[in-house]
Design a protein around this motif. Structure first.
Motif, PDB file in Angstrom:
ATOM      1  N   ILE A 153       0.831  -1.206   0.000  1.00 37.85           N
ATOM      2  CA  ILE A 153       0.000   0.000   0.000  1.00 37.85           C
ATOM      3  C   ILE A 153       0.863   1.254   0.000  1.00 37.85           C
ATOM      4  O   ILE A 153       0.678   2.157  -0.818  1.00 37.85           O
ATOM      5  N   VAL A 154       1.820   1.326   0.905  1.00 33.17           N
ATOM      6  CA  VAL A 154       2.635   2.531   1.004  1.00 33.17           C
ATOM      7  C   VAL A 154       3.506   2.716  -0.235  1.00 33.17           C
ATOM      8  O   VAL A 154       3.821   3.853  -0.619  1.00 33.17           O
ATOM      9  N   ASN A 155       3.879   1.632  -0.896  1.00 35.27           N
ATOM     10  CA  ASN A 155       4.684   1.751  -2.114  1.00 35.27           C
ATOM     11  C   ASN A 155       3.851   2.132  -3.325  1.00 35.27           C
ATOM     12  O   ASN A 155       4.389   2.515  -4.357  1.00 35.27           O
ATOM     13  N   SER A 156       2.535   2.001  -3.212  1.00 36.13           N
ATOM     14  CA  SER A 156       1.650   2.428  -4.288  1.00 36.13           C
ATOM     15  C   SER A 156       1.238   3.886  -4.100  1.00 36.13           C
ATOM     16  O   SER A 156       1.207   4.656  -5.060  1.00 36.13           O
ATOM     17  N   ASP A 157       0.923   4.251  -2.870  1.00 29.46           N
ATOM     18  CA  ASP A 157       0.463   5.609  -2.593  1.00 29.46           C
ATOM     19  C   ASP A 157       0.792   5.943  -1.138  1.00 29.46           C
ATOM     20  O   ASP A 157       0.086   5.515  -0.220  1.00 29.46           O
ATOM     21  N   PRO A 158       1.873   6.704  -0.907  1.00 28.26           N
ATOM     22  CA  PRO A 158       2.308   6.979   0.471  1.00 28.26           C
ATOM     23  C   PRO A 158       1.302   7.775   1.284  1.00 28.26           C
ATOM     24  O   PRO A 158       1.422   7.858   2.507  1.00 28.26           O
ATOM     25  N   ARG A 159       0.283   8.347   0.650  1.00 36.21           N
ATOM     26  CA  ARG A 159      -0.709   9.124   1.397  1.00 36.21           C
ATOM     27  C   ARG A 159      -1.463   8.278   2.422  1.00 36.21           C
ATOM     28  O   ARG A 159      -1.979   8.787   3.409  1.00 36.21           O
ATOM     29  N   TRP A 160      -1.544   6.966   2.160  1.00 35.28           N
ATOM     30  CA  TRP A 160      -2.287   6.108   3.084  1.00 35.28           C
ATOM     31  C   TRP A 160      -1.475   5.749   4.315  1.00 35.28           C
ATOM     32  O   TRP A 160      -2.010   5.154   5.261  1.00 35.28           O
ATOM     33  N   GLY A 161      -0.208   6.052   4.314  1.00 35.19           N
ATOM     34  CA  GLY A 161       0.606   5.778   5.488  1.00 35.19           C
ATOM     35  C   GLY A 161       1.034   4.319   5.572  1.00 35.19           C
ATOM     36  O   GLY A 161       0.699   3.499   4.715  1.00 35.19           O
ATOM     37  N   PRO A 162       1.763   3.973   6.633  1.00 32.00           N
ATOM     38  CA  PRO A 162       2.332   2.621   6.770  1.00 32.00           C
ATOM     39  C   PRO A 162       1.290   1.607   7.256  1.00 32.00           C
ATOM     40  O   PRO A 162       1.335   1.142   8.398  1.00 32.00           O
ATOM     41  N   VAL A 163       0.357   1.259   6.401  1.00 33.11           N
ATOM     42  CA  VAL A 163      -0.735   0.360   6.789  1.00 33.11           C
ATOM     43  C   VAL A 163      -0.199  -0.990   7.247  1.00 33.11           C
ATOM     44  O   VAL A 163      -0.639  -1.543   8.261  1.00 33.11           O
ATOM     45  N   ARG A 164       0.757  -1.531   6.514  1.00 32.04           N
ATOM     46  CA  ARG A 164       1.296  -2.839   6.883  1.00 32.04           C
ATOM     47  C   ARG A 164       1.993  -2.777   8.239  1.00 32.04           C
ATOM     48  O   ARG A 164       1.815  -3.657   9.083  1.00 32.04           O
ATOM     49  N   ALA A 165       2.783  -1.740   8.452  1.00 28.45           N
ATOM     50  CA  ALA A 165       3.505  -1.612   9.722  1.00 28.45           C
ATOM     51  C   ALA A 165       2.529  -1.500  10.888  1.00 28.45           C
ATOM     52  O   ALA A 165       2.742  -2.083  11.961  1.00 28.45           O
ATOM     53  N   GLU A 166       1.447  -0.754  10.693  1.00 26.79           N
ATOM     54  CA  GLU A 166       0.443  -0.629  11.752  1.00 26.79           C
ATOM     55  C   GLU A 166      -0.213  -1.974  12.039  1.00 26.79           C
ATOM     56  O   GLU A 166      -0.482  -2.312  13.201  1.00 26.79           O
ATOM     57  N   THR A 167      -0.475  -2.740  10.984  1.00 24.69           N
ATOM     58  CA  THR A 167      -1.073  -4.065  11.167  1.00 24.69           C
ATOM     59  C   THR A 167      -0.129  -4.973  11.945  1.00 24.69           C
ATOM     60  O   THR A 167      -0.546  -5.696  12.856  1.00 24.69           O
ATOM     61  N   GLU A 168       1.141  -4.938  11.588  1.00 24.08           N
ATOM     62  CA  GLU A 168       2.130  -5.759  12.290  1.00 24.08           C
ATOM     63  C   GLU A 168       2.244  -5.350  13.760  1.00 24.08           C
ATOM     64  O   GLU A 168       2.329  -6.203  14.653  1.00 24.08           O
ATOM     65  N   THR A 169       2.232  -4.037  14.014  1.00 20.03           N
ATOM     66  CA  THR A 169       2.398  -3.532  15.376  1.00 20.03           C
ATOM     67  C   THR A 169       1.303  -4.037  16.306  1.00 20.03           C
ATOM     68  O   THR A 169       1.557  -4.338  17.484  1.00 20.03           O
ATOM     69  N   GLU A 170       0.091  -4.155  15.798  1.00 22.77           N
ATOM     70  CA  GLU A 170      -1.006  -4.633  16.632  1.00 22.77           C
ATOM     71  C   GLU A 170      -1.082  -6.153  16.679  1.00 22.77           C
ATOM     72  O   GLU A 170      -1.548  -6.721  17.677  1.00 22.77           O
TER      73      GLU A 170
END
Length: 758
Positions: A634-651
């Motif tokens: 997601i972030v490599n396609s459009d950085p506006r969405w932020g680090p979605v994967r990192a947030e998922t991993e963090t939780e």
């Protein structure tokens, strides 16, 4: 040319191997020796002259030793990289690792990690310094990786062992033909099925004169359609124009190869020679329509022009799906480019640039409709040529053409392929070349300002956006002004975005290019969502989906659903987010777009976290990007969405614990693309996910069994926490651990299991 080696979930499809020589034309002794040598080193470089068969030999060797590399084998064709190009960009594309704005080598190193695998780097000589630097990092940081390289020149690094690949033997054994003569006879069997003794003698001498080089022999054999073997031999004795490019003290084989190609060139008509030279500016192939563009002197006869070049083995025919295209071997292409004077080369590259400007314009007109899968596949295959055209435009000091090539198809070319960081780099180069009051420069400046803003340099981004609007006013094109207005709105608060975007569409809607207008409408739907006007967002989205279905659109509708899913996650609506992301994934699968598929799977992982289904979230993280950039799709396609994967991993990690998390990630990575998509869609589960409860590998702890029993009674995590006087997070952790141990993916499966145990 990409070999059929084991490439795990790579971002690019795998093409068939080059045609193999017959079993009696082999190099068994050399293969055995090379195999033994490969067992003693982590860097083996196969060296030899052009046309000696290094590529085929390396592929044969890799196949022969594949059982020794359980982590996989990867083949990188470096002929697609120009001398001024980027090895990291090419490898990232093949391996499915999006190229970051910086730190590309680290991302490649991270991809290989501790895998025990074999990396084949084919044709290193023209970017040798880049190869040396990369190999040095890989050998130092990836202890299980072995590198097999082919090159005309050794790397000369400490870890390197060299294997000199000799040409085919030209001396036969007894009455048997030599390996070189056998190759010649195989290639001309259709016109010479029963060679006479005189033919065999002449062919044997031809092979000696050609030093047993496979390419030279194959070129000579094609002449048997028009000449007798004796005539070919006589022609080899005649003086040939000197076009070897090498000094007199260069190896004989290098000079002989040049002579073989020069001789083939001399047999072409002037028209064929010109086409050969002009088409040498293409990287990785070209279509018949491109030939007509590049040879306007007789565009209507493109097929008649290419056919003799095919017959003479100057051009080879390739096919991807229903698309037929043409290519040249690297040495043939390089030879052709040497035939162009400086002025002719500039003219050819200008024609090449203009062809891709025309293609990008055609895509723009045709994009919003049923041919999006075709255009996405076309752009993936033609990306090296677009890069070459952009490089030429920049070298010419032409930001207008470069800007159009970079920005006209931003979504399908860059964002759809997860190349947002590469887009940013190109925009920086275009803007650095100048910003004249032209369409291409204006749009590039606006895009760059937008990306600068979202990459963190807000002041510079705002300055560039203002400059882009000024240029748009100078141009006087209402469509361009509307586009730049929209880019400026992207950075405003959502409620203001809603009001101003509604005005923008009302004021300029009739002048929008279709795909640009659709993009703006998508942004309006997202703005409604984020501003909290869910009813308007839903109504507007449904209207756009209906419009897309009517037009045959898939990509824009997929993007719309994907963005709506992430917005639903932000509101805490896990069920709605899952529904929307699954609809988006279905469209991404129809488009056969790996980056888009990965984005939707990451969105589903985020929705699973919101639903507190951490096992499913972690499994989907494994499915979505098994060997890719840790930042995520997601972030490599459009950085506006932020680090979605990192947030998922963090939780997810704390909820599951490291061991359970790693096991879920591994389960997702082990799935095929089809299995992973089915799992993400919830339509079908692989056996190893749905059936482990028959024989649990890890029995539940007493507390996990207690929690599982309460799940079977229908209690929520909060109710379980209250019943057992533990925290809700602890209860969630016990549920997740039980799911992981039993191989389940939902609470309903766990509940059913507890009932069977009672």
């Amino acid at each position: 040319m990409v070999a059929e080696l084991t490439i795990q979930r790579a971002g690019r499809g795998i093409a068939p191997l080059p045609s193999e020589y017959s079993t009696f034309i082999d190099r068994r002794k050399q293969l055995t020796a090379a195999r033994e040598l490969l067992g003693t080193t982590r860097l083996l470089t196969v060296v030899g002259p052009g046309g000696v068969g290094k590529t085929r030999f390396a592929i044969k060797l890799a196949k022969a030793v594949r059982n020794h590399f359980p982590g996989g084998e990867w083949y990188i064709d470096l002929t697609r990289v120009s001398p001024s190009g980027s090895l990291i960009d090419e490898m990232s594309g093949v391996l499915g690792v999006p190229t970051p704005f910086s730190g590309g080598v680290e991302r490649i190193v991270s991809f290989f990690g501790s895998k025990r695998g074999l990396l084949v780097l084919d044709n290193c000589e023209h970017i040798l310094d880049q190869c040396i630097a990369l190999v040095h990092s890989l050998l130092a940081e990836c202890p299980g990786l072995t590198v097999l390289a082919t090159s005309r020149e050794a790397m000369r690094v400490a870890a390197e062992r060299l294997f000199l690949l000799d040409p085919f033997e030209t001396e036969g054994s007894g009455s048997s033909d030599s390996a070189a003569a056998a190759l010649f006879l195989e290639r001309c069997a259709a016109v010479l099925p029963e060679p006479s003794d005189a033919d065999r003698k002449a062919i044997a001498e031809i092979c000696v004169r050609l030093d047993g080089l496979p390419l030279a022999i194959e070129l000579a054999a094609t002449r048997m359609r028009a000449l007798a073997a004796g005539q070919i031999l006589d022609m080899l004795t005649e003086p040939l124009p000197l076009l070897t490019g090498g000094p007199r003290d260069a190896p004989d084989r290098q000079r002989t190869m040049s002579a073989a190609i020069e001789w083939s060139y001399a047999l072409c008509t002037p028209e064929e020679q010109l086409v050969w030279a002009r088409m040498s500016v293409f990287v990785g192939g070209w279509e018949l329509e491109a030939l007509a563009w590049m040879y306007p002197e007789d565009a209507a006869s493109a097929l008649d022009i290419v056919q003799p070049l095919l017959d003479k083995s100057i051009v080879v025919r390739r096919q991807t799906g229903n698309l037929v295209y043409y290519d040249m071997l690297d040495t043939i292409r390089a030879f052709g480019s040497q035939k162009l004077s400086e002025a002719q080369a500039r003219e050819a590259r200008a024609l090449h640039r203009d062809w891709y400007l025309d293609r990008i314009k055609a895509l723009s007109v045709d994009w919003y409709g049923p041919r999006q899968a075709h255009w996405l596949a076309y752009l993936r295959r033609e990306l090296p040529n677009f890069r070459a055209a952009i490089e030429f435009s920049l070298a010419e000091g032409d930001p207008t053409s470069a800007g159009l090539l970079v920005t006209t198809a931003v979504r399908p070319m860059w964002m759809a392929n997860g190349l947002a960081s590469e887009l940013h780099r190109w925009l920086e180069l275009v803007v650095g070349t100048g910003t004249p009051p032209t369409l291409g420069a204006c749009v590039a400046l606006g895009f760059y300002g937008n990306t600068m803003y979202f990459y963190g340099d807000r002041d510079e981004g705002l300055r560039m956006l203002a400059r882009a609007r000024d240029i748009a006013e100078q141009i006087g094109d209402p469509a361009i002004f509307a586009i730049e207005e929209m880019r400026t709105l992207n950075i405003h608060p959502y409620k203001l975005q809603v009001a101003e975007t509604e005005k923008l569409l009302e004021r300029y809607g009739t002048v929008y290019q279709i795909h640009t207008r659709t993009n703006t409408e998508n942004r309006l739907a997202a703005a409604y969502d984020r501003a909290g006007d869910i009813d308007s967002a839903t109504e507007f989205r449904e209207r756009l989906i209906g419009k897309g279905i009517k037009a045959g659109d898939s990509y824009e509708t997929m993007q719309l659903l994907f963005e709506a899913s992430l917005s639903a996650v932000g509101r805490g609506e896990a069920e709605q987010a899952t529904k929307l992301a699954r609809q988006a994934l279905s469209l991404a699968l129809n488009l056969d777009s790996p980056p888009a598929i990965a984005r939707c799977e990451e969105a589903l992982a985020r929705a699973a976290v919101e639903a507190r289904d951490f096992v499913r979230a972690a499994t989907l993280l494994g499915v979505s990007f098994p060997d890719g950039d840790p930042a995520g799709a997601i972030v490599n396609s459009d950085p506006r969405w932020g680090p979605v994967r990192a947030e998922t991993e963090t939780e997810t990690k704390p909820a599951l614990g490291q061991r359970a998390y790693d096991a879920a990630i591994a389960a997702g990575k082990s799935m095929t693309v089809e299995e992973g998509a089915a799992y993400a869609l919830g339509t079908q589960l692989p056996d190893h996910v749905t059936k482990p409860h028959l024989a649990p590998a890890q029995p539940l702890s007493p507390r996990e069994s207690q929690v599982a029993a309460l799940v079977g009674q229908g209690l929520t995590d909060r109710q379980i926490a209250e019943r057992l006087v533990i925290s809700r997070r602890t209860a969630e952790g016990h549920v997740a651990s039980g799911l992981m141990k039993l191989g389940f993916t939902s609470r309903s499966q766990l509940a059913a299991w507890t009932k069977r145990q009672s």
